[in-house]
Structure formats: C-alpha cells, structure tokens
Write an enzyme that holds these catalytic residues in place. Structure first.
Site, PDB file in Angstrom:
ATOM      1  N   GLY A 205       0.820  -1.215   0.000  1.00  0.00           N
ATOM      2  CA  GLY A 205       0.000   0.000   0.000  1.00  0.00           C
ATOM      3  C   GLY A 205       0.841   1.247   0.000  1.00  0.00           C
ATOM      4  N   PRO A 206       0.180   2.400  -0.179  1.00  0.00           N
ATOM      5  CA  PRO A 206       0.915   3.666  -0.213  1.00  0.00           C
ATOM      6  C   PRO A 206       1.590   3.965   1.121  1.00  0.00           C
ATOM      7  CG  PRO A 206      -1.429   3.983  -0.725  1.00  0.00           C
ATOM      8  CD  PRO A 206      -1.267   2.572  -0.303  1.00  0.00           C
ATOM      9  N   THR A 209       0.177   4.350   5.493  1.00  0.00           N
ATOM     10  CA  THR A 209      -1.167   3.814   5.695  1.00  0.00           C
ATOM     11  C   THR A 209      -1.216   2.841   6.863  1.00  0.00           C
ATOM     12  OG1 THR A 209      -0.620   2.295   3.920  1.00  0.00           O
ATOM     13  CG2 THR A 209      -2.093   4.096   3.382  1.00  0.00           C
ATOM     14  N   GLY A 210      -0.116   2.665   7.552  1.00  0.00           N
ATOM     15  CA  GLY A 210      -0.143   1.853   8.765  1.00  0.00           C
ATOM     16  C   GLY A 210       0.368   0.432   8.599  1.00  0.00           C
ATOM     17  N   THR A 212       3.523  -0.743   8.953  1.00  0.00           N
ATOM     18  CA  THR A 212       4.397  -1.072  10.079  1.00  0.00           C
ATOM     19  C   THR A 212       3.572  -1.284  11.344  1.00  0.00           C
ATOM     20  OG1 THR A 212       5.975   0.420   9.063  1.00  0.00           O
ATOM     21  CG2 THR A 212       6.474  -0.308  11.288  1.00  0.00           C
ATOM     22  N   GLU A 427     -10.445  33.138  -7.170  1.00  0.00           N
ATOM     23  CA  GLU A 427     -10.955  32.092  -6.262  1.00  0.00           C
ATOM     24  C   GLU A 427     -12.477  32.007  -6.311  1.00  0.00           C
ATOM     25  OE1 GLU A 427      -9.057  29.911  -5.087  1.00  0.00           O
ATOM     26  OE2 GLU A 427      -7.220  30.976  -5.626  1.00  0.00           O
ATOM     27  N   HIS A 430     -13.574  29.976  -9.317  1.00  0.00           N
ATOM     28  CA  HIS A 430     -13.580  28.517  -9.075  1.00  0.00           C
ATOM     29  C   HIS A 430     -14.835  28.117  -8.310  1.00  0.00           C
ATOM     30  CE1 HIS A 430      -9.615  27.545 -10.472  1.00  0.00           C
ATOM     31  NE2 HIS A 430      -8.995  28.326  -9.598  1.00  0.00           N
ATOM     32  N   ASP A 503      -3.795  25.285 -12.271  1.00  0.00           N
ATOM     33  CA  ASP A 503      -5.109  24.870 -12.788  1.00  0.00           C
ATOM     34  C   ASP A 503      -4.968  24.298 -14.191  1.00  0.00           C
ATOM     35  OD1 ASP A 503      -6.036  26.068 -10.499  1.00  0.00           O
ATOM     36  OD2 ASP A 503      -6.568  27.955 -11.491  1.00  0.00           O
TER      37      ASP A 503
HETATM   38  P1  ADP Z   1       3.709   2.654   6.665  1.00  0.00           P
HETATM   39  O1  ADP Z   1       4.512   1.571   7.275  1.00  0.00           O
HETATM   40  O2  ADP Z   1       2.510   2.143   5.921  1.00  0.00           O
HETATM   41  O3  ADP Z   1       4.464   3.638   5.831  1.00  0.00           O
HETATM   42  P2  ADP Z   1       3.304   3.377   9.396  1.00  0.00           P
HETATM   43  O4  ADP Z   1       2.719   2.134   9.913  1.00  0.00           O
HETATM   44  O5  ADP Z   1       4.736   3.629   9.704  1.00  0.00           O
HETATM   45  O6  ADP Z   1       3.066   3.508   7.840  1.00  0.00           O
HETATM   46  O7  ADP Z   1       2.431   4.599   9.922  1.00  0.00           O
HETATM   47  C1  ADP Z   1       2.962   5.839  10.236  1.00  0.00           C
HETATM   48  C2  ADP Z   1       2.123   6.515  11.291  1.00  0.00           C
HETATM   49  O8  ADP Z   1       0.849   6.868  10.756  1.00  0.00           O
HETATM   50  C3  ADP Z   1       1.824   5.626  12.468  1.00  0.00           C
HETATM   51  O9  ADP Z   1       2.800   5.750  13.442  1.00  0.00           O
HETATM   52  C4  ADP Z   1       0.475   6.138  12.963  1.00  0.00           C
HETATM   53  O10 ADP Z   1       0.638   7.205  13.856  1.00  0.00           O
HETATM   54  C5  ADP Z   1      -0.172   6.675  11.713  1.00  0.00           C
HETATM   55  N1  ADP Z   1      -1.164   5.746  11.134  1.00  0.00           N
HETATM   56  C6  ADP Z   1      -1.135   5.241   9.881  1.00  0.00           C
HETATM   57  N2  ADP Z   1      -2.198   4.450   9.649  1.00  0.00           N
HETATM   58  C7  ADP Z   1      -2.915   4.423  10.777  1.00  0.00           C
HETATM   59  C8  ADP Z   1      -4.133   3.776  11.160  1.00  0.00           C
HETATM   60  N3  ADP Z   1      -4.806   2.986  10.322  1.00  0.00           N
HETATM   61  N4  ADP Z   1      -4.582   3.988  12.413  1.00  0.00           N
HETATM   62  C9  ADP Z   1      -3.920   4.777  13.259  1.00  0.00           C
HETATM   63  N5  ADP Z   1      -2.776   5.408  12.967  1.00  0.00           N
HETATM   64  C10 ADP Z   1      -2.272   5.260  11.736  1.00  0.00           C
END
Ligand code: ADP
Length: 603
Positions: A205-206, A209-210, A212, A427, A430, A503
């Site tokens: 994923g991008p 996005t969580g 790790t 503005e 738009h 734009d």
């Molecule tokens: P990735 O590994 O996908 O690049 P990380 O897991 O390191 O992203 O996320 C970075 C930070 O973003 C986390 O420490 C957290 O604070 C926040 N974060 C990202 N996704 C979530 C989520 N689904 N819920 C809560 N916090 C999130």
C-alpha cells in the site's frame, strides 16, 4: 513495546587514566632513572678528584673506570689509561674499591618504564576500546566491526504493545491478519488438520497507511517477539555481507520462535533480478539468501515473516511465489469512515474540545493517509499551545489541515490591492463555477491569505461521500471548475495572469486521461493510447500510438479544455452580479466559509 538498551559508559574516563600514568612515567620515574645514569667525564677530572680525595667508590673495569663522588650522588665513567700508581693514589685518597657501582637492574628498569609500559597501556586500551565499539555498533549498521550481523531491532513482549484496536480503519487487512494471530496462539489446531500457515505475508500500500503498525499489532496481539529490519539495512558495502545478515536474522528468529520478523521496504532487496551486466551483486546475493532461508524452515515452526512495500510489482517473481510471500494484504488509503476513526484514535492522545466534528474534518481531509491524519491532530495540538490554550478546538483542526495541504500562513506577504482583487475574483470564479454545476462538490472554504507553499489563495472543496467512480460529466465539470479561476479574471477584469498555471496543468492532465486511458472520446472508442509504464518507479505514462494519432489527441485535449473554459465563462457571465458581490466580500474578509458563500449566492 520496549526496545532493550544498554547504559553508556564514558570512554573519557579511561583516556584520563592513561594520560595520568604516562605523565607519572615521564615526569617522575624516567627523570629519576636519568638521574642515576652514568656521566662521562675526562681522565683529568678523575685525576683531579682523586687528588682532592673526592672519590667515593671506584671500579676499574677492562676498558673503563667507573667511580662516584664522595657523597655518591653521581656516577661517572672515564676511559682506562696507562697510569702507573693509580691504584696507590686511589687507595691513599680513601676511595673504596667496589664491584657494584651500578645496580644491574637500572638500565632494564628504565627500559621497561619508558618503552614496555606505555606500549602495554596503549595495546590494552586499544583492545578495550574496540570491544566497546563493537558492542556499541549493535545499534547502528555502519560500523565496520559489525559487518554480517543482522542488528535487527528486537522488541520484547510487553503489555503496552500496539494492538489491532490502535490501528483504525483497515478492517480488511486486520481480518486477514487475525488468522496469523490465531495461529500463533494455538498452532496445534492448524498442525492437527495438516494445514500450514503462509510463511510470508506482503503488506502492500501507499506510504503512511499503517503497514508497520499492523505488523507490530500482529506481534502485540499474539504476544510474541517482534524483529524489525528495513530492506535497505541488509545492503552493505561489501558483497556477501547482506546475505550473512539475513542468515543471522533468521538464526535469531528461530531461537525466539514463535515470533514475527518484519522487513520494511522489502523492494530494496527483493527487486527483480534482471541479469543486466553490472547488476547489483550484493542485492542479488542477499535476495538469494532470503529465498533460501524461506525455503529452509518448515511450514509450522512459528516464524512468520511480514514484509511491507509500496512497489509490489517490482518484486522478483521468485519472492512472491507460493511458499514464500504467498499472501498479499492490501493496505489502502483510508476511506471517509476510516479517516474519521483514525482521527478519533489519535485525538485520544491529545486534549481536545468536547463536541469536535470529526466527520467534517475527515471530509475535508479527503485523500489523506493515516500518517497525515496523525500529523493533522498533532499540528492542531501545537496550534493550541501556541495560542496559550489548554486544548485543541475544531478551528485548530481545520486550520492544521490547511497547514498540511498548503503550508503556514505567510505573515507579512504584501499584495497590492489590485493583486488581492485579482486573487479574490480568481478564487470566487472557481467556487462559483463549482457551485453552479450540480455535480460538483460544494465549497467548504475560500481564502486569499497567502501560504508558504506559494499559493496566493485557494478554494477548498469537500467530497460528501466516498467516490470510487467518476462519470464523464463529473470529469468535465471538474475541468470547468479548474478553468473557472482564469475565466473570472477574463470576465471581470478583462485580463489574464500567471495565477492559473497549476489549474492549467491539472485540467490538461484530466482531459488527456479522458481520451487516452478512459475511452471517453468517440473518435478513438475504447482504445488505449497510453500505458503506464514503469508504474512502480514514478509512474510515467507513455504514448502508444502513431504520430498522426498523437496530433489528433492533442487537438482533442485542446477541444475538451476549450469547451469547458467557455462553459465556465458563460456561467460567470450569467451570474456576473453575484461574482462581483462575492469577490468584493472575499476581498474584505479574506477568508469566507462555504456557508457564507452559499448565503450570499442564494440571497
Ligand atoms: P507505513 O509503514 O505504511 O508507511 P506506518 O505504519 O509507519 O506507515 O504509519 C505511520 C504513522 O501513521 C503511524 O505511526 C500512525 O501514527 C499513523 N497511522 C497510519 N495508519 C494508521 C491507522 N490505520 N490507524 C492509526 N494510525 C495510523
């Protein structure tokens, strides 16, 4: 989770000891030795001292004479001469004949003190320091001493570890990973039926996005150790070191099984081996070792490997085949509900006013990742502190979204009134075009306060719901809205400015994609004119058509944008009075909300 760390000891202390010892040797012991050293003197002085009865002890050797003065403070030596009667004269002068004028140990002791001891001190100190450095290098990967060690960060089990409940949204991913947790809890159930867990799971994923977080949450939920390492940490200066790091990591993991091994940014080592001449040998060896290790352990030995990447298609097929990273868990950008949940989770960590409308914030922050949302909450808290308040408010949150999107307000940017008026018309142009086209998202806020990103003003639109599909009309309206700014300048001020460059870029991109990728042009029907090649390395689009077709595409793009530009200008002409009133209002107030805008529009 807790990372185990060792307390630091100061090396300066040991340096000081070494310096003190050397000073003692140099200023006390060695001078003392020197004092006792033999002074060379001439035979005349010796004869004179004999006559003056100033000889203490004397020793006549084969080729020299050693003697001391009466007080025996100094030892002298002189050459042996053919001197008859010397013995008599010495005897008469009261000299004592001795054979031990010089203590044998003296030169040796001097040698030991001035040579052996300092060398010994430095050797010992050197050994001690290198041991210390090696220990220290356990925390960093750049030390030469540490080559070949995995230095993975190990998180021990702890009660305050991250849990699934800390990861907001991402329900599908969590559901997928729950199975792993269940397996780690009771592997017996799986072995009984003969099922084996996937060895590797790829989180795709991008950024932000969580991924790790999810990996840590799996370890937290299962209450097992968590080894974490980034793909780039394997790649060393020397060929073969990465491979030995992989071996070391797996050795450690097997000792601690059941456990989770997490490899972040696996594309750093897992890229396709393309057999190019001069390819990266080190990376390929590391990858080969990883493949071997993954094959090497039994399905049910309790080591689960999670890996994260945002370029899954660049991975080597050998890595993604069944038996290795065979399961792929998508971790997408959060939708509206997910964004709201993430905001709530992070808002718990700060003091925030009662009754903040998180849903509104989530709508405003469309397209934001979890990391960006966490950042927005933190920015809001920082803003509250700056203003001397005890908790963050709705306004702080809204303002921090703008900070994340457009940067901070420029405090002393000086626009002339004429420029400010132009920006106001731009503005409002738009916003007005967006509002008059039913399908366009309503306006949230319009501002002409310059920002550090360089924007002189902007119109913030808000998506009410999640959008998964865009119709042709919606795309066209979007282009019309983008051209609305420039159209307003033309209609109201009769001139054009450089303010529309962004734009123009966006409108062109949408129009081109409509023709070349979405099949929204009658002339080309459903034929792909453009492919996204190299999607994972920047995502460049390359045209796949003849030169004549390219010319046709260019003409079509101009046609689409021109038609929408004309439509926008017409909308503004039809609402000329409103345009003036709104622009004047914005000029005076600098920032107006969507509500104020709609009120004036409908009055
Ligand atoms: P990735 O590994 O996908 O690049 P990380 O897991 O390191 O992203 O996320 C970075 C930070 O973003 C986390 O420490 C957290 O604070 C926040 N974060 C990202 N996704 C979530 C989520 N689904 N819920 C809560 N916090 C999130």
């Amino acid at each position: 989770m807790n990372e185990v760390k060792k307390p630091k000891k100061s090396l300066i202390f040991y340096y000081l000891i070494a310096i003190v010892v050397l000073l003692i040797l140099n200023f006390i012991a060695v001078p003392y030795m020197n004092q006792r050293q033999i002074k060379e003197t001439d035979y005349g002085t010796f004869m004179k001292m004999t006559e003056e009865h100033d000889i203490g002890r004397v020793e006549i050797q084969n080729n020299q004479i050693l003697f001391t003065d009466k007080a025996e403070d100094n030892i002298y030596k002189t050459g042996l001469m053919n001197d008859d009667g010397l013995i008599d004269r010495l005897y008469k002068s009261g000299a004592v004949f001795s054979s031990e004028i010089i203590e044998e140990a003296s030169p040796l002791l001097s040698f030991i003190l001035s040579w052996i001891v300092p060398i010994l001190i430095f050797v010992l100190l050197g050994q001690y320091m290198s041991k210390k450095l090696m220990k220290k290098a356990g925390g960093s990967n750049s030390m030469m001493f540490n080559l070949g060690k995995s230095n993975a960060k190990i998180y021990v089990k702890s009660s305050d570890g991250i849990k699934f409940s800390d990861v907001a949204g991402e329900d599908e991913a969590k559901e997928n990973l729950t199975e792993i947790v269940d397996y780690l809890h009771s592997p017996g159930r799986y072995t009984e039926i003969g099922a084996s867990m996937p060895k590797g799971i790829l989180l795709v994923g991008p950024p932000g996005t969580g991924k790790t977080m999810l990996a840590k949450a799996v370890a937290g939920e299962a209450n097992v150790p968590f080894f974490s390492m980034s793909g780039s940490e394997f790649v060393e200066m020397f060929v073969g070191m990465g491979a030995s790091k992989v071996r070391d990591l797996f050795k450690q993991a097997k000792e601690k099984a059941p456990c989770i091994v997490f490899i972040d940014e696996i594309d750093a080592i897992g890229q396709k081996r393309d057999g190019r001449v001069g390819g990266n040998d080190e990376r390929e060896q590391t990858l080969n070792q990883l493949l071997t290790e993954m094959d090497g352990f039994e399905g049910n030995n309790g080591v689960i490997i999670l890996a994260a990447t945002n370029r899954p298609e660049s991975l080597d097929p050998a890595l993604t085949r069944p038996g290795r990273f065979d399961r792929r868990v998508p971790v997408e950008l959060p939708d509206l509900k997910g964004r709201e949940e993430i905001l709530r989770v992070h808002a718990k960590k700060i003091k925030i006013d009662y009754g903040v409308d998180f849903s509104k914030i989530a709508r405003m922050a469309s397209g934001a990742s979890g990391a960006e949302l966490a950042n927005i909450i933190n920015e809001a808290a920082l803003r509250a502190i700056r203003d001397g308040r005890k908790s963050a408010s709705q306004h702080d949150l809204e303002e921090s979204i703008e900070v994340v999107i457009a940067g901070y307000q420029k405090k002393n940017a000086i626009l002339t009134d004429k420029e400010k008026m132009t920006v106001a018309y731009h503005e409002i142009g738009h916003a007005l075009v967006a509002a008059m086209q039913t399908n366009s998202a309503p306006v949230q806020k319009i501002t002409i306060v310059p920002r550090t990103s360089g924007a002189l003003g902007y119109t913030m639109q808000v998506e009410e719901n999640n959008h998964y599909l865009m119709s042709k009309d919606e795309l066209e309206n979007k282009i019309a809205t983008l051209t609305g700014g420039r159209a307003a300048e033309e209609v109201a001020l009769g001139t054009v400015t450089t303010g529309a460059s962004n734009d123009i870029e966006q409108a062109t991109k949408i129009a081109r994609a409509m023709i070349t990728r979405y099949g929204m042009c009658d002339k080309f029907d459903m034929v792909a004119m453009e492919t996204i090649s190299n999607k994972y390395l920047g995502g460049d689009a390359s045209l796949q058509c003849s030169e004549t077709t390219q010319t046709d595409i260019d003409k079509k793009v101009v046609e689409i944008v021109r038609r929408q530009h004309e439509k926008a200008a017409q909308i503004l002409l039809d609402n000329r009075a409103k345009l003036d009133i709104l622009a004047q209002y914005l000029f005076e107030h600098e920032t107006i909300t969507g509500e104020e805008f709609m009120n004036i529009l409908n009055s």
